[in-house]
Design an enzyme around this catalytic site. Structure first.
Site, PDB file in Angstrom:
ATOM      1  N   CYS A  78       0.879  -1.151  -0.028  1.00 29.54           N
ATOM      2  CA  CYS A  78      -0.016   0.011  -0.067  1.00 29.54           C
ATOM      3  C   CYS A  78       1.072   1.153  -0.115  1.00 29.54           C
ATOM      4  O   CYS A  78       1.635   1.426   0.885  1.00 29.54           O
ATOM      5  CB  CYS A  78      -0.964  -0.094   1.107  1.00 29.54           C
ATOM      6  SG  CYS A  78      -1.668   1.426   1.474  1.00 29.54           S
ATOM      7  N   VAL A  79       0.712   1.890  -1.051  1.00 30.34           N
ATOM      8  CA  VAL A  79       1.446   3.125  -1.106  1.00 30.34           C
ATOM      9  C   VAL A  79       1.564   4.204  -0.118  1.00 30.34           C
ATOM     10  O   VAL A  79       2.228   4.647   0.440  1.00 30.34           O
ATOM     11  CB  VAL A  79       1.375   3.752  -2.629  1.00 30.34           C
ATOM     12  CG1 VAL A  79       0.047   4.417  -2.508  1.00 30.34           C
ATOM     13  CG2 VAL A  79       2.567   4.825  -2.981  1.00 30.34           C
TER      14      VAL A  79
END
Lengths: 130, 117
Positions: A78-79
């Site tokens: 997840c960025v």
């Protein structure tokens, strides 16, 4: 059956990432498909390529990469979770003008939409470390 | 269309589960029908009058009021978990449906995907 996993636990501190890995191996051995592993929260630390455990211990981040290489599993970090925790690939390091990156190349940085997508396109989405 | 239930079980501060769980709820609402359930210490996330500024972190409880705009209208809170913490629905920042354990069981049965935070 198509499975996806959500991993919230960091390597080494908690067993969650380890358990997720064993679960992944077991379902693949049974002939099921592993669509995606989504790393969220502290789970993003599983994406480092700079982990150096003692020789008699397992390299947990590297082990995920090997699994992905062998079975074409989509490993997604997840960025948003990763950036605030300092887990970056070369593209993000360049974007934020930082002097280095630390993410393994087997991992993809992407958004939370990939977690929802995993839920939509898998028969089972199992969470580890909540 | 698959139905998603987000179960939030952690207190608002001390871990990032609440904040990052809410991010996931907002993202989910763009793609699928979303139901939200607060239980265990998760009910504390909805407590009125939070003063997170003293911790130097963002008070994200006002975001709950925006859930309606994201089409998240099914919001449930465990009756037992509220009561155990000396709270009632009036202490919460948004109107919710308070349900007992049988209700929670029925709610979970109706879902295709359950994500816990």
């Amino acid at each position: 059956m198509i499975y996806s996993l959500a991993v919230y636990g960091p390597p080494y501190t908690y067993q969650a990432s380890d358990t997720a890995f064993h679960f992944a191996e077991a379902l693949l051995a049974k002939g099921h498909e592993l669509h995606r592993v989504f790393f969220y929260h502290d789970g993003v630390y599983n994406g480092t390529r700079l982990s150096v455990p003692p020789q008699d211990e397992i390299n947990i981040p590297a082990r995920w990469s090997e699994l992905a290489g062998k079975h074409e599993v989509d490993l997604v970090i997840c960025v948003a979770s990763a950036l605030r925790r300092g887990v970056l690939n070369a593209t993000e390091a360049e974007r934020y003008e930082l002097d280095s990156d630390n993410m393994g190349t087997a991992f993809n940085l992407s958004g939370l939409g990939q977690l929802i997508d995993a839920g939509i396109h898998s028969d089972r989405l199992i969470t580890f470390g909540a | 269309m698959k139905k998603f239930l987000f179960v939030t079980r952690h207190a608002p501060y001390g871990t990032s589960f609440g904040k990052e769980g809410l991010d996931a709820v907002l993202m989910g609402s763009a793609f699928v029908p979303v139901t939200l359930l607060f239980m265990d210490d998760g009910v504390l996330q909805l407590k009125k009058d939070q003063r997170a500024a003293s911790l130097n972190i963002k008070d994200y409880s006002p975001t709950f009021a925006a859930l309606n705009d994201y089409d998240v209208k099914d919001i449930y809170v465990s009756a037992d978990c509220l009561k155990e913490r000396g709270l009632s629905a009036q202490d919460l920042v948004i109107p919710v449906a308070v349900i007992d354990d049988d209700g929670i069981r029925d709610l979970m049965k109706k879902q295709d995907v359950i994500l816990s935070f």
